[in-house]
Design a protein around this motif. Structure first.
Motif, PDB file in Angstrom:
ATOM      1  N   HIS A 202       0.862  -1.189   0.000  1.00 31.01           N
ATOM      2  CA  HIS A 202       0.000   0.000   0.000  1.00 31.01           C
ATOM      3  C   HIS A 202       0.891   1.229   0.000  1.00 31.01           C
ATOM      4  CE1 HIS A 202      -3.591  -2.298   1.299  1.00 31.01           C
ATOM      5  NE2 HIS A 202      -2.696  -3.034   1.937  1.00 31.01           N
ATOM      6  N   THR A 203       0.582   2.199  -0.856  1.00 31.39           N
ATOM      7  CA  THR A 203       1.240   3.503  -0.712  1.00 31.39           C
ATOM      8  C   THR A 203       0.138   4.479  -0.324  1.00 31.39           C
ATOM      9  OG1 THR A 203       1.015   3.792  -3.096  1.00 31.39           O
ATOM     10  CG2 THR A 203       3.176   3.180  -2.302  1.00 31.39           C
ATOM     11  N   ILE A 204       0.422   5.252   0.716  1.00 32.20           N
ATOM     12  CA  ILE A 204      -0.607   6.134   1.273  1.00 32.20           C
ATOM     13  C   ILE A 204      -0.011   7.519   1.475  1.00 32.20           C
ATOM     14  CG2 ILE A 204      -2.181   6.482   3.234  1.00 32.20           C
ATOM     15  CD1 ILE A 204      -1.669   3.356   3.767  1.00 32.20           C
ATOM     16  N   ASP A 205      -0.691   8.531   0.945  1.00 31.70           N
ATOM     17  CA  ASP A 205      -0.256   9.909   1.162  1.00 31.70           C
ATOM     18  C   ASP A 205      -1.260  10.549   2.105  1.00 31.70           C
ATOM     19  OD1 ASP A 205       0.699  12.477   1.088  1.00 31.70           O
ATOM     20  OD2 ASP A 205       0.999  12.517  -1.088  1.00 31.70           O
ATOM     21  N   GLN A 206      -0.795  10.940   3.301  1.00 28.00           N
ATOM     22  CA  GLN A 206      -1.731  11.518   4.287  1.00 28.00           C
ATOM     23  C   GLN A 206      -1.575  13.029   4.396  1.00 28.00           C
ATOM     24  OE1 GLN A 206      -0.730   9.460   7.904  1.00 28.00           O
ATOM     25  NE2 GLN A 206      -1.885   7.624   7.359  1.00 28.00           N
ATOM     26  N   ARG A 207      -0.766  13.635   3.524  1.00 28.63           N
ATOM     27  CA  ARG A 207      -0.552  15.078   3.666  1.00 28.63           C
ATOM     28  C   ARG A 207      -1.828  15.824   3.288  1.00 28.63           C
ATOM     29  NH1 ARG A 207       4.966  15.096   0.232  1.00 28.63           N
ATOM     30  NH2 ARG A 207       3.560  13.859  -1.083  1.00 28.63           N
ATOM     31  N   PRO A 208      -2.219  16.822   4.100  1.00 25.43           N
ATOM     32  CA  PRO A 208      -3.483  17.528   3.857  1.00 25.43           C
ATOM     33  C   PRO A 208      -3.543  18.068   2.424  1.00 25.43           C
ATOM     34  CG  PRO A 208      -2.483  18.244   5.917  1.00 25.43           C
ATOM     35  CD  PRO A 208      -1.496  17.342   5.265  1.00 25.43           C
ATOM     36  N   GLY A 209      -4.668  17.798   1.775  1.00 23.16           N
ATOM     37  CA  GLY A 209      -4.867  18.313   0.411  1.00 23.16           C
ATOM     38  C   GLY A 209      -4.246  17.420  -0.655  1.00 23.16           C
ATOM     39  N   ARG A 210      -3.481  16.399  -0.244  1.00 22.44           N
ATOM     40  CA  ARG A 210      -2.864  15.519  -1.255  1.00 22.44           C
ATOM     41  C   ARG A 210      -3.230  14.069  -1.026  1.00 22.44           C
ATOM     42  NH1 ARG A 210       3.487  17.013  -1.681  1.00 22.44           N
ATOM     43  NH2 ARG A 210       3.399  19.260  -1.459  1.00 22.44           N
ATOM     44  N   GLU A 211      -4.266  13.837  -0.188  1.00 26.75           N
ATOM     45  CA  GLU A 211      -4.546  12.470   0.233  1.00 26.75           C
ATOM     46  C   GLU A 211      -4.770  11.540  -0.958  1.00 26.75           C
ATOM     47  OE1 GLU A 211      -6.124  15.118   1.385  1.00 26.75           O
ATOM     48  OE2 GLU A 211      -5.956  15.171   3.573  1.00 26.75           O
ATOM     49  N   GLN A 212      -4.077  10.407  -0.956  1.00 27.37           N
ATOM     50  CA  GLN A 212      -4.376   9.342  -1.911  1.00 27.37           C
ATOM     51  C   GLN A 212      -3.831   8.020  -1.415  1.00 27.37           C
ATOM     52  OE1 GLN A 212      -2.480   9.841  -5.771  1.00 27.37           O
ATOM     53  NE2 GLN A 212      -1.211  11.486  -4.997  1.00 27.37           N
ATOM     54  N   HIS A 213      -4.333   6.939  -2.023  1.00 24.32           N
ATOM     55  CA  HIS A 213      -3.984   5.603  -1.534  1.00 24.32           C
ATOM     56  C   HIS A 213      -4.003   4.631  -2.710  1.00 24.32           C
ATOM     57  CE1 HIS A 213      -5.278   1.910   1.099  1.00 24.32           C
ATOM     58  NE2 HIS A 213      -4.082   1.779   0.580  1.00 24.32           N
ATOM     59  N   ASP A 214      -2.957   3.856  -2.861  1.00 23.09           N
ATOM     60  CA  ASP A 214      -2.954   2.806  -3.875  1.00 23.09           C
ATOM     61  C   ASP A 214      -2.659   1.479  -3.212  1.00 23.09           C
ATOM     62  OD1 ASP A 214      -3.023   3.919  -6.824  1.00 23.09           O
ATOM     63  OD2 ASP A 214      -1.876   5.357  -5.639  1.00 23.09           O
ATOM     64  N   ASP A 215      -3.402   0.464  -3.640  1.00 19.19           N
ATOM     65  CA  ASP A 215      -3.242  -0.871  -3.073  1.00 19.19           C
ATOM     66  C   ASP A 215      -2.807  -1.771  -4.219  1.00 19.19           C
ATOM     67  OD1 ASP A 215      -3.553  -3.384  -2.129  1.00 19.19           O
ATOM     68  OD2 ASP A 215      -5.705  -3.261  -1.742  1.00 19.19           O
ATOM     69  N   MET A 216      -1.605  -2.333  -4.120  1.00 22.35           N
ATOM     70  CA  MET A 216      -1.072  -3.091  -5.258  1.00 22.35           C
ATOM     71  C   MET A 216      -0.729  -4.520  -4.880  1.00 22.35           C
ATOM     72  SD  MET A 216       1.320   0.059  -6.385  1.00 22.35           S
ATOM     73  CE  MET A 216       1.689   0.402  -4.699  1.00 22.35           C
ATOM     74  N   CYS A 217      -1.225  -5.455  -5.682  1.00 24.06           N
ATOM     75  CA  CYS A 217      -0.908  -6.867  -5.476  1.00 24.06           C
ATOM     76  C   CYS A 217      -1.129  -7.561  -6.817  1.00 24.06           C
ATOM     77  CB  CYS A 217      -1.839  -7.447  -4.418  1.00 24.06           C
ATOM     78  SG  CYS A 217      -1.430  -9.163  -4.048  1.00 24.06           S
ATOM     79  N   TYR A 218      -0.106  -8.225  -7.330  1.00 23.62           N
ATOM     80  CA  TYR A 218      -0.224  -8.819  -8.664  1.00 23.62           C
ATOM     81  C   TYR A 218       0.106 -10.301  -8.613  1.00 23.62           C
ATOM     82  CZ  TYR A 218       0.085  -3.869  -9.721  1.00 23.62           C
ATOM     83  OH  TYR A 218      -0.126  -2.518  -9.740  1.00 23.62           O
ATOM     84  N   ALA A 219      -0.941 -11.114  -8.784  1.00 24.68           N
ATOM     85  CA  ALA A 219      -0.737 -12.559  -8.734  1.00 24.68           C
ATOM     86  C   ALA A 219       0.136 -13.033  -9.903  1.00 24.68           C
ATOM     87  CB  ALA A 219      -2.082 -13.270  -8.750  1.00 24.68           C
ATOM     88  N   GLY A 220       0.048 -12.325 -11.036  1.00 20.28           N
ATOM     89  CA  GLY A 220       0.799 -12.752 -12.223  1.00 20.28           C
ATOM     90  C   GLY A 220       2.246 -12.297 -12.224  1.00 20.28           C
ATOM     91  N   GLY A 221       2.655 -11.545 -11.202  1.00 23.43           N
ATOM     92  CA  GLY A 221       4.047 -11.112 -11.108  1.00 23.43           C
ATOM     93  C   GLY A 221       4.532 -10.366 -12.343  1.00 23.43           C
TER      94      GLY A 221
END
Length: 434
Positions: A202-221
């Protein structure tokens, strides 16, 4: 005239060396070095994943550009380390060249090599806190610019396990900027998720006004990695060609797919560390690819007589990911841009030779499409070469266009020709007419 004597020779103790010459350890103190701090900590978590103990990593940018990295691996050891008589946790964060990657059986394969990652990040941080969840307890330790500010303390009970590191890069060291770029971290973490099939990052940006979150998992590599790079291109064949092979403690996996563009994209990794300058694994791949395609083309009769495809022709329009894992990687430099182990050349070469040949035998349509593309590239290259040569070969005298003041004679036999030098254009004109 200052004397140069023993008093000028200094010995830097421990982490002082890092603060004095940070470039040696992280490449630079610009934005690249700033982001490199995060990779050093993440690499340690990835090593736990490689060893099979960790399947989830979080990378968080907190308000004030503070970074937190958590993993659910075994947790850094907390017992007393015999050589130093200090807790292993403290040793890892305060002593250079201390780590579990020197063949003590802690890791078979790892991206960490020199045992400097964690301690370098600590030295270059205004403050750093590490929490280890292990054996039912939470252990905590705090540092400032590499010095211990809170000895290792048990702060509570836990059912979880893993390590959590939080640090604030030191503005005294990173004078350009201490602001993190989410996209740079996200791209790098996506790469790590592709390389470790099934690992969730997971990459998570908690800075005010820039919040975003990506969840990455790849079974196929890495197969999915190739599809991802080719997502806006038209592939020549739908299936990504995947090859894998092992030899003693090393393994190599390669995924590739051709598309209708003219550029080649080869991205290579050793123990999940990107090697932008390539190295032995890439060399082995290139040699084998060219050899296999030439042999196959001759076998099926597409390449006639002494037609030969060059390596460039074979790689045009190809996207390939090469990922090797090995016990004793040799990189050139701490920033690890190029892999030097020659045995990886042989391993990758043999994997590609066997597996690609087999794939082409079983998928003649794909084989033909790839060879057609390479043949077109070869013909285009040949035509370009001829065009260049024809342009280059015509000298002033044979291009039919003489320089202004010269007139060519019509006789080819040198023994019958003379050179006239006349004064002025009018004399030249009448001499020519004559």
């Amino acid at each position: 005239n200052t004397p140069y004597d023993e008093s000028q020779i200094q010995v830097l103790e421990g982490l002082e060396a890092v603060r004095k010459r940070p470039g040696m350890y992280i490449g630079s103190t610009g934005p690249r070095g700033l982001h490199h701090l995060v990779y050093e900590i993440v690499d340690n978590a990835i090593d736990e994943a490689l060893a099979g103990y960790c399947d989830e990593i979080n990378v968080i940018i907190r308000e004030g550009d503070i970074i937190t990295v958590t993993d659910n691996g075994r947790g850094i050891p907390v017992d007393i380390q015999p050589q130093t008589g200090r807790p292993a946790l403290e040793v890892v964060y305060t002593i250079l060249h201390a780590g579990g990657k020197f063949g003590g059986g802690g890791y078979k394969v790892s991206g960490g090599l020199h045992g400097v990652g964690a301690s370098v990040v600590n030295a270059l941080s205004e403050w750093l806190e590490v929490q280890v969840h292990k054996d039912g307890k939470i252990y905590e330790m705090k540092f400032a610019r590499g010095k211990v500010t809170q000895e290792m303390t048990v702060t509570g009970d836990t059912e979880k396990r893993g390590t959590m590191v939080t640090f604030k890069p030191d503005p005294e060291m990173f004078t350009d900027t201490t602001v993190y770029d989410y996209d740079i971290l996200h791209t790098r973490m996506r790469e790590e998720a592709f390389l470790n099939a099934g690992l969730r990052i997971h990459t998570i940006d908690q800075r005010p006004g820039r919040e975003q979150h990506d969840d990455m998992c790849y079974a196929g590599g890495i197969r999915e990695f190739v599809s991802f790079i080719n997502q806006n291109k038209t592939p020549l064949h739908n299936e990504v060609i995947y090859m894998k092979g092992e030899r003693s403690d090393s393994e190599a996996e390669i995924a590739l797919q051709y598309n209708d563009s003219y550029n080649e994209v080869i991205v290579s990794f050793a123990n999940n560390i990107h090697t932008p300058e390539g190295g032995m694994h890439e060399t082995g791949f290139r040699t084998a690819l060219t050899r296999v395609l030439n042999a196959y083309g001759t076998k099926v009769g597409i390449l006639k007589n002494d037609d030969k495809l060059s390596g460039e022709d074979c790689r045009e329009g190809m996207t390939a990911i090469i990922s090797v894992k090995l016990t004793e990687p040799q990189f050139e430099g701490q920033t690890k841009a190029k892999l030097g182990n020659s045995e990886m050349r042989t391993l990758v070469d043999s994997v590609v030779s066997d597996k690609l040949e087999q794939f082409l035998e079983e998928n003649p349509a794909v084989g033909k499409a790839i060879l057609d593309k390479a043949m077109t590239a070869s013909r285009a290259r040949e035509a370009a070469r001829k065009a260049r040569e024809s342009v280059r070969r015509k000298t002033g005298l044979e291009s039919g266009q003489m320089p202004d003041k010269l007139r060519d004679c019509n006789e080819r036999d040198a023994s019958l020709t003379e050179l006239y030098i006349v004064e002025g254009d009018s004399a030249g004109g009448s001499a020519t007419q004559g």
